[in-house]
Structures are given as C-alpha cells and as structure tokens.
Design a protein around this motif. Sequence first.
Motif, PDB file in Angstrom:
ATOM      1  N   ALA A 170       0.836  -1.191   0.000  1.00 42.56           N
ATOM      2  CA  ALA A 170       0.000   0.000   0.000  1.00 42.56           C
ATOM      3  C   ALA A 170       0.878   1.252   0.000  1.00 42.56           C
ATOM      4  CB  ALA A 170      -0.924   0.000   1.205  1.00 42.56           C
TER       5      ALA A 170
ATOM      6  N   HIS B 263       1.186   4.852  -2.961  1.00 42.75           N
ATOM      7  CA  HIS B 263       0.750   6.169  -2.489  1.00 42.75           C
ATOM      8  C   HIS B 263       1.939   7.118  -2.422  1.00 42.75           C
ATOM      9  CE1 HIS B 263      -2.730   3.749  -1.054  1.00 42.75           C
ATOM     10  NE2 HIS B 263      -3.392   4.853  -1.298  1.00 42.75           N
TER      11      HIS B 263
ATOM     12  N   ASP C 277      -0.073   6.281   9.993  1.00 43.37           N
ATOM     13  CA  ASP C 277       0.189   5.737  11.321  1.00 43.37           C
ATOM     14  C   ASP C 277       0.248   6.789  12.428  1.00 43.37           C
ATOM     15  OD1 ASP C 277       0.215   3.246  10.267  1.00 43.37           O
ATOM     16  OD2 ASP C 277       2.386   3.131  10.023  1.00 43.37           O
TER      17      ASP C 277
ATOM     18  N   ARG D 262     -13.581   6.922  -6.407  1.00 45.72           N
ATOM     19  CA  ARG D 262     -14.412   7.027  -5.227  1.00 45.72           C
ATOM     20  C   ARG D 262     -14.731   8.489  -4.989  1.00 45.72           C
ATOM     21  NH1 ARG D 262     -13.582   2.704  -0.536  1.00 45.72           N
ATOM     22  NH2 ARG D 262     -14.998   3.563   0.976  1.00 45.72           N
TER      23      ARG D 262
ATOM     24  N   THR E 191     -14.880  12.258  12.297  1.00 43.29           N
ATOM     25  CA  THR E 191     -15.111  11.256  13.339  1.00 43.29           C
ATOM     26  C   THR E 191     -14.173  11.538  14.509  1.00 43.29           C
ATOM     27  OG1 THR E 191     -13.400   9.766  12.541  1.00 43.29           O
ATOM     28  CG2 THR E 191     -15.568   9.581  11.517  1.00 43.29           C
TER      29      THR E 191
ATOM     30  N   GLU F 218     -11.774   9.692  15.601  1.00 39.29           N
ATOM     31  CA  GLU F 218     -10.394   9.383  15.227  1.00 39.29           C
ATOM     32  C   GLU F 218      -9.784  10.546  14.442  1.00 39.29           C
ATOM     33  OE1 GLU F 218      -9.695   5.370  13.625  1.00 39.29           O
ATOM     34  OE2 GLU F 218     -11.560   4.749  14.575  1.00 39.29           O
ATOM     35  N   GLU F 219     -10.619  11.221  13.657  1.00 36.96           N
ATOM     36  CA  GLU F 219     -10.134  12.344  12.855  1.00 36.96           C
ATOM     37  C   GLU F 219      -9.914  13.592  13.702  1.00 36.96           C
ATOM     38  OE1 GLU F 219     -12.163  10.848   8.640  1.00 36.96           O
ATOM     39  OE2 GLU F 219     -13.239  12.268   9.906  1.00 36.96           O
ATOM     40  N   ARG F 220     -10.803  13.802  14.637  1.00 37.10           N
ATOM     41  CA  ARG F 220     -10.656  14.977  15.511  1.00 37.10           C
ATOM     42  C   ARG F 220      -9.411  14.876  16.381  1.00 37.10           C
ATOM     43  NH1 ARG F 220     -16.400  15.525  15.662  1.00 37.10           N
ATOM     44  NH2 ARG F 220     -16.444  13.630  16.905  1.00 37.10           N
TER      45      ARG F 220
ATOM     46  N   ARG G 232      -5.937  10.176   4.491  1.00 32.71           N
ATOM     47  CA  ARG G 232      -6.415   8.798   4.532  1.00 32.71           C
ATOM     48  C   ARG G 232      -7.312   8.491   3.351  1.00 32.71           C
ATOM     49  NH1 ARG G 232     -10.954   8.315   9.365  1.00 32.71           N
ATOM     50  NH2 ARG G 232     -10.198   6.200   9.356  1.00 32.71           N
TER      51      ARG G 232
ATOM     52  N   ALA H  26      -5.062   5.386  -4.312  1.00 31.96           N
ATOM     53  CA  ALA H  26      -3.873   4.690  -4.773  1.00 31.96           C
ATOM     54  C   ALA H  26      -3.551   5.183  -6.190  1.00 31.96           C
ATOM     55  CB  ALA H  26      -4.098   3.184  -4.778  1.00 31.96           C
TER      56      ALA H  26
ATOM     57  N   THR I 208     -19.083   2.946  -3.262  1.00 26.12           N
ATOM     58  CA  THR I 208     -18.849   1.829  -4.162  1.00 26.12           C
ATOM     59  C   THR I 208     -17.691   1.018  -3.614  1.00 26.12           C
ATOM     60  OG1 THR I 208     -19.454   3.270  -5.985  1.00 26.12           O
ATOM     61  CG2 THR I 208     -18.433   1.179  -6.547  1.00 26.12           C
TER      62      THR I 208
ATOM     63  N   ASP J 186      -4.277  -3.236  -4.287  1.00 29.69           N
ATOM     64  CA  ASP J 186      -3.322  -2.142  -4.178  1.00 29.69           C
ATOM     65  C   ASP J 186      -2.081  -2.547  -3.391  1.00 29.69           C
ATOM     66  OD1 ASP J 186      -4.110  -2.243  -1.572  1.00 29.69           O
ATOM     67  OD2 ASP J 186      -5.099  -0.294  -1.545  1.00 29.69           O
ATOM     68  N   GLY J 187      -1.845  -3.836  -3.285  1.00 33.17           N
ATOM     69  CA  GLY J 187      -0.637  -4.258  -2.584  1.00 33.17           C
ATOM     70  C   GLY J 187      -0.960  -4.677  -1.169  1.00 33.17           C
ATOM     71  N   ALA J 188      -1.604  -3.770  -0.416  1.00 30.28           N
ATOM     72  CA  ALA J 188      -1.966  -4.091   0.954  1.00 30.28           C
ATOM     73  C   ALA J 188      -2.878  -5.309   0.996  1.00 30.28           C
ATOM     74  CB  ALA J 188      -2.658  -2.897   1.600  1.00 30.28           C
TER      75      ALA J 188
ATOM     76  N   ARG K 220       3.683  -5.219  16.451  1.00 35.86           N
ATOM     77  CA  ARG K 220       2.942  -4.151  17.082  1.00 35.86           C
ATOM     78  C   ARG K 220       2.075  -4.745  18.187  1.00 35.86           C
ATOM     79  NH1 ARG K 220       1.146   0.880  13.473  1.00 35.86           N
ATOM     80  NH2 ARG K 220      -0.048   1.999  15.017  1.00 35.86           N
TER      81      ARG K 220
ATOM     82  N   THR L  90     -13.654   3.254  19.184  1.00 37.96           N
ATOM     83  CA  THR L  90     -13.889   4.612  18.697  1.00 37.96           C
ATOM     84  C   THR L  90     -15.255   4.644  18.015  1.00 37.96           C
ATOM     85  OG1 THR L  90     -12.988   4.178  16.502  1.00 37.96           O
ATOM     86  CG2 THR L  90     -11.427   4.805  18.217  1.00 37.96           C
ATOM     87  N   ASP L  91     -15.693   5.834  17.607  1.00 34.39           N
ATOM     88  CA  ASP L  91     -17.036   5.870  16.999  1.00 34.39           C
ATOM     89  C   ASP L  91     -17.053   5.189  15.626  1.00 34.39           C
ATOM     90  OD1 ASP L  91     -15.804   7.910  15.652  1.00 34.39           O
ATOM     91  OD2 ASP L  91     -17.127   9.511  16.348  1.00 34.39           O
ATOM     92  N   GLU L  92     -15.908   5.204  14.917  1.00 38.62           N
ATOM     93  CA  GLU L  92     -15.865   4.464  13.658  1.00 38.62           C
ATOM     94  C   GLU L  92     -16.021   2.965  13.917  1.00 38.62           C
ATOM     95  OE1 GLU L  92     -12.705   5.603  10.856  1.00 38.62           O
ATOM     96  OE2 GLU L  92     -12.578   7.527  11.871  1.00 38.62           O
TER      97      GLU L  92
END
Lengths: 497, 497
Positions: free
Chosen positions: A81, A85, A94, A331, A339, A341-343, A353, A357, B72, B79-81, B331, B339-341
């Motif tokens: 990935a 990118h 990360d 997309r 969200t 996580e974003e805040r 994020r 690709a 979608t 994409d590799g990942a 890790r 989290t909310d997600e």
Amino acid sequence: MFESVKFEHKLDKAAFKTLEPALREDLLNAQFQLIDKKRRSLLVLIHGPDGAGKGAVLNRLYGWLDARKLQTLTFETPDGAERAHPPAWKYWRDLPGYGEIGIMLGSWYQTALVDRALGRLGRSVFTATLEDIRRYEAMLDAEGVSILKLWLYLGADEALTRLKALDKGHYSRPVVRQWTQVDTPKERQRLWTAAEEVVRLTSTPFAPWHVVPAVDGEYRDAMTGTVLLEMLRAIDGEAERPVRAQPLNPAETPAGLPPFSILSTLDLSKKLDEKTYREELNAAQHRITRLTTAAGFEKRGLVVVFEGSDAAGKSSAIMRLRRALDPRRFRVHPVAAPTDEERARPYLWRFWRRVPALGHTAIFDRSWYGRVLVERVEGFCSPQDWGRAYGEINDFEDELSDAGYIVVKFWLAISQEEQARRFAARETIAYKRFKLTPEDWRNREKWPLYEAAVTEMVDRTSTTTAPWTMVEAEDKLYARVKVARTVADRLEAELGR
Amino acid sequence: MFESVKFEHKLDKAAFKTLEPALREDLLNAQFQLIDKKRRSLLVLIHGPDGAGKGAVLNRLYGWLDARKLQTLTFETPDGAERAHPPAWKYWRDLPGYGEIGIMLGSWYQTALVDRALGRLGRSVFTATLEDIRRYEAMLDAEGVSILKLWLYLGADEALTRLKALDKGHYSRPVVRQWTQVDTPKERQRLWTAAEEVVRLTSTPFAPWHVVPAVDGEYRDAMTGTVLLEMLRAIDGEAERPVRAQPLNPAETPAGLPPFSILSTLDLSKKLDEKTYREELNAAQHRITRLTTAAGFEKRGLVVVFEGSDAAGKSSAIMRLRRALDPRRFRVHPVAAPTDEERARPYLWRFWRRVPALGHTAIFDRSWYGRVLVERVEGFCSPQDWGRAYGEINDFEDELSDAGYIVVKFWLAISQEEQARRFAARETIAYKRFKLTPEDWRNREKWPLYEAAVTEMVDRTSTTTAPWTMVEAEDKLYARVKVARTVADRLEAELGR
C-alpha cells in the motif's frame, strides 16, 4: 556540532539504579498529563548509527512508560500500500492520536540521509528536502503534534567497531539495522556529514534534535529519559491553543473601499443549449474514459476537488464525471463532520487517509478547503489556524502532484438570486427536498464573508500544479460541460494525447 | 432456477418515466430512515454477466439515492496491501458504517465463481466455500449489516451477443468487465451452472438473491429499485435488536452442583528460580528471534492473544516477548474502548483492521474474546450476541490460519489471593499505581462469573489451529517462560526447525 558528545559520558550501573525509580515515576506522571488532556501527541524520532542501541532505547521507553499509549512506527518494510501512495502517506497513516506517543524508527529523515550518503541526492536538493521537512514539522507542531528528535551518537571509530560486531552476528537480540546500504568509507563519510547537517538545519524550537552520547548504555538511556521528561513537561506547561474563534459577523466587515471579489469577475450569463450540451458533454466524457483507462494513467492518479456555494450544482457535476469513470477505480468522498479518530489528529489527516492509490481517482465533494472557507467564516478554528492553512494546503497538493497525481479544483459560482430560486425549487420537488436544510438559508446572510474567503483562497492556493478553475454555474448545462472539459483537458495535457 | 426470468420482461420508456419519480421519492425516504437511525448498514451486491449493465445499475442508484451516504466497493485492483493480508481483510477494510449503503461490484462470490468456472475449484470445495459465505453473511446480518444480492440475468445467447459487442468496443462508456478470464464455451457453461448454484445455496432469509431480468434496461432498473425499496423498508420495520443486557449477578448463579471451572485444574504452585528463569527465558527468546527473522516467516505471520485476570502479568509477559522481536515488524494492540468508527460496525471490524501484514506480528493485550468475557458478564451485549460469538471467532481465527498466520492464545491465571496481594503492591509502588483502578477491585466480586465464562470460552474456542494455552501465572517467572516457550514451540512446529 558533535564536539561535546565526543568526550566520555558514562553513568555507572549503581548510579543508574538510584536515579531510575524517580525518573520513571516522573515520566509516567508526565505521560498521564498528556493522556488525560488529549490536547497533543508526541513523536519521538530515534536515529543514529547501527549498533548505537536504537532498539534498546525503544525497549527501555516501553518499560518506563504506560505501554498502552505508546506506538512504534516504522516504515522500512513497505507492505505494498505504501508503494501505491505518495511518500508522505505512510507517515500520516500511522500518526498516533492526541494523548499518545509514537516512537519512530526510521522517519522522514531516513530516506534523505541514505540517498545523500549514496550520492543519489545533490547537496542543494538535500538542503531543499530538509527545508520541506522543517515546514512539515512546523505544521505538525501547530496542529498539536510535538516532535522530539534523538541522534544516538557514536564516534566514527566506535561505530565502525560495533558495525563489525554486528556483521559477525555478535548480537543475539534483534538489531535495528538501518544503514546496511551505506557501505564504503566514502559513503559512510558522507553519511556523517549529512547527519551533522540534519541536526544543524532541522533543529527548531518546536522540534529540537538532542544528540545523545551512546557509548555507555546507562548514560544513553538516562539522558533519553531526561530529555523526554523535559519535552513532556514543556507540552504540559504550554498555554492552551485557541481552537475556536468568534464567527465573523457580516455587519462588522470593515467599511471603506468595497473589497475585490474574484466572483464578481465571472460572466454568469454563459449558457449552453440542450443539443450542444449533449454533444460536448458526451465528447468530454469519452475523452476522460479513454485517458483514465489508458496505460499511462496506471502510474498517475486523479484528485478532483469540488467547492462552491450551496446549490451551485456540485452533485450534478460530479454525477456527470462519475459516468465517465470506471466505477472500480474511483471514489467520491463527501466531506462531512470528522469522526473522533479524525478529531484526534491534524486536520489534513482526514484527507490523507482518502488519497487514492496510484491509477485511481478521488473526487472530493467539499474538501480540505473547508478550513479556509466555512471554518474561517464560522470561527470553527482560530485565525492563526486558517491563516497558516494556505501554505499547508499548497504543500499537501505539491506532494500529491510530485507523486504523479493530477489535481483539479473547481469553484462552482452562482448568483445569490439563482441560489434563492434553487432553494425554492428544492422545497417543492419531493426527491430534492432532502438537499435543503434551514442552515442553508442562514448561510446566505454571510455571502459577502464567503466571497472574501473565496477570493483569498483562490489568490493563495491557485498554483501551476494545482490551479483553480472558476465555473460559471448559473446555467447547469454550461457548468457540467466546463467541468468535464477541464478534467479532460488537464488529463490530456498531463498524459499527452 | 432462472425459469421465469427467461421470458421477456420489458418496461417501455414512458411507463418508466411515470413510475420513476414516486420510486425515487420512496427510496430516498427509506434511505433517510436508514441514515437517521444508524442502526444498520446495507450492502448491495451487483453480479451478472458482462454487458448486463452492472455499471449502469450502479450509476442509476447514485442518481436515485443520497449519494453522500453511498459507497462503491470494488476489489479487483489489488493495491498491494490486499495481497499482504488474508482474503477477507479487504471486505472488512471497506465496510461502510451503520446508516450507509455500500454497493459492491465483485464481492466474496467473485473469486469463487471464477475459480469454479476455470476448473480450479472442485465441486465439493466450491460448495464448502459457499457454506463459509453463508456463515459470514449470517454474522454480518446479526451484527447489523443487511445484504441485498442482485443477479442481473441475461440468457446465454444474449450474453454472448453482448460480450461480442464489448470485445469489439461497441460501448464507449466504462464497462465493468469481471469475467474476461472466463473464455472458452466450456468455462462459460461452468460459470452458468456455478451461478445457479450460488443463487440456490446462498439465498437466505437475511440475505436473499434477486434475479433481475436485464435485457431491458428500464425493467432492470425499475426492478432493482423496487427490491431495494422492499429491503430498506424491511430493515426499517425490524424490531430493534437488544444491544445490551442486565449485567450478570453473582448471587443469581444457579445453585446445585458447583460448576466446573477449567481454572481449578491448574497447578498454581508451579514456579521457577531466578537462575533457571534467566536461562530458559533467554533460550526461548533467542529461538523466537531466529524463527521470526528467518526467510520462512516472510509468508507467514504471528498473532498472539493475551487474556487473563487483572494483574495476572499480561504486560510483563508481553514485555519479554517484545524483546525477542524486531521492533519494525511487530505491534502491540492494547484493546481499549472502541472509537465511533468502530462502534458503527460489527465488533470484529476493530480486530480485522489490526490484522498484521504477512511477515509481521501482532500482539493483542486483551482481544476479540472481550465479547464472551467482559461483555458477557457486564451485559455490554445481549446473550444472543455473545452466544454466537464463539462460532464467529472460530471462523475469524480459521481465516487467519488459512492465510498463513500462526495464532497463539494465552490465558494467564492467578488465584484471588494473589490478585489481592498484587493490587495491594500496586498501591504502594509509585510507578505501578497507574495500573490499578477502583473498577479492578469491583471486578473481583464477579470472579465466579468470569470463571464460568473462561471455562466456556476455552471449551468452545480452543481449536487445533488456534489452541488456548493456560498459563499458571501465580509465579511471574514461571509464567513468562511458559509464554515465551509456547510461542517458540508453535513457531518451530509451524515453520519447521
């Protein structure tokens, strides 16, 4: 640069044992402040020659701190990935959330240092890279990410001795080897010089380098703990950064000369008849299909940004673009409330994020420009925040285009009268009613403030690589064709043919 | 299977235009219920021969629905990942949140169908795969993800005619071609048979297939809209699923024979002296280092799960494992509040997003077993939810081991008395105090309930591929060595040498 660290720095085991418990307690308490307040995060970058104990320092920090709020970040084993990118994408992916500490082995300095040592990077490009890094770190700092940079120092002789021991497999524990490519004496010499330049040129008040004598393990760890503690305390002592401001009030707009508006320069009477519309839209769509499915696009990517007044026709323009694209390779990202996580991260994280690709397309229905538009006008961030966002956004888009992405940005412009007509129409057509909220009507009062914000945005972020296209959208047909044609033209110019 | 759809199904353009506005409004209203309630999400799987209009249906849905809550999902351009993770990982990664609709082109059926058509998959393996899919979909449904499966049907002749037109490039719009590999008449025949079996064997009440006649575009789209509307209404009409239950009360545990506890079978008096500890830990760590850095590990991966009572020594055992591993390739994931997600998706999503890339190690400090431990005891989910979790977890771990991961699971056991001693010690040592919260003391009251939960968990989820190892942890030294040695042994058994 490294003068004083060349002298012997030693701490005997007994002295270490004596100071360790207090240091450990202080570190934990300082970390808890960071965790509880959730205002900032901290990145600890560990660099230095192989054999200096990068892995040992990391393990020590895990022993001292609350490991549940620590993360190790490494970037040397690309998982696929990453290759698909832009280079900076992996750092963003990360990034730990506020309240957390990320320990980095191999940061953004790593590639620059190796490339410089191997002679792949000339001196001026190297210096320019360091300047990019400075700006990147300044942005992180302003967004709540503090950075502590450690260079574990060994003298050249000591480093070579340890390297030989490593090569002979004298260490049975996993060793963090980052410099295996740097092999000849000449390359090693260049690496040392480059390291010195890094420490010199990228030590800033907000992200200082600490050169840690690393011959003696106890001294090395004690000093690491101490500078880390200082950093955590400095973070805790910092005054809280204002994250919101008063919304701007149209009544308070300074009088005098009427402000210039880029929107006033547009000829909103432009229109297309139905027949020309069908032909031209069709032609542009076919060009887009052809170009985005051609082999040359595989190593590129397309990022399209839509901004504009409410009801300016963003969705309907996006719909026409959608039909020209392979649904498996693009997309649309409608930008909604962040969200949690974003805040908990710098505002650009939300967009990084979603960077597609290579070979793919991302369409943003509203975007990172929210910061200098709605956030500015509504006071969702401080004037300092949106003030520096222009430069940060330019850097972000540069990174995209450097990595091969084609960045196309649209502002869809309509008159206030047309907006009122469209709002009224939405109220009567059942399946369009959902597009209208009371807030839409309220936003109209701030029209002049948005006009000023748009003008400044276009002035400051329309670049050669990522220019803004102003779309006269009073006539929907005209707007859709202009959008599709602009995308096709840009693709053609970038891909050839 | 496809009898009735073989007859002509047609809707003339005028009739379509007449029914479209009402259908569109109904769809939007039904979608808003989904969005507002945020209780469930919906996946719409679009399958069918190339040329049947998969892309056209997708675009139609985007035109009808609120596109901002549509996504979608496609999986054909890895994409590799994706290649570096188990096959199911990509489906989890892109799973939309509750309130959203995901339209899938190329779902979990795709690979199975192609492989069957090309003769790579025997009939029994194919049927077994479909059974796996049924279970997977049942889990998604129970977790709030509804699934609508569309097979756009063309007769064999019509399909072949359209395929030839596609090959000649008669379509200028992007075409979703999924079956290019299926080329010979024999392969095509096998594909048709396989498709029929898919529709027959995987049509369940919670995830039905709809066979949509696709010769006529208007009929196809109208029917798609209609079945989608039915599905959205069915979702809305469903009774709300209980997501919480009363916490279990120790006093209410049924009397009679004392329940069997797996923990009672452990000999907690096992211990090691300091010298043996050092030697054996060292030896096990070296084996782990060697095995996880050997070439054979590249295509594998290691997933280690730590569960156990509070203060059983999970962190200190993890610390010893950490020292044996290359910090760039593993890790530790401490499992904290979602989290909310994460809350907006099935509970396993949280763990799927942390599945390591092949060649890497993930250590979970508490894990997906929370569902059958704390969530069960505290009533954080309903008995139905934790009841079905055993099977879902077994499936999850099977997917990991099928993909090459070595799954090792530890329960660290201490006596209630030892726990009390450790809590007391934590209260006095400054840098350990943070590990103790008032909740820890409260949890002790529920000890018998946890004992019952652990016993059932081990009974139902200790499998050949992912067995539980019970660790007598009263003596920390003994526990750490048993953990390290078990990991080393498993690695050795799986990798050879």
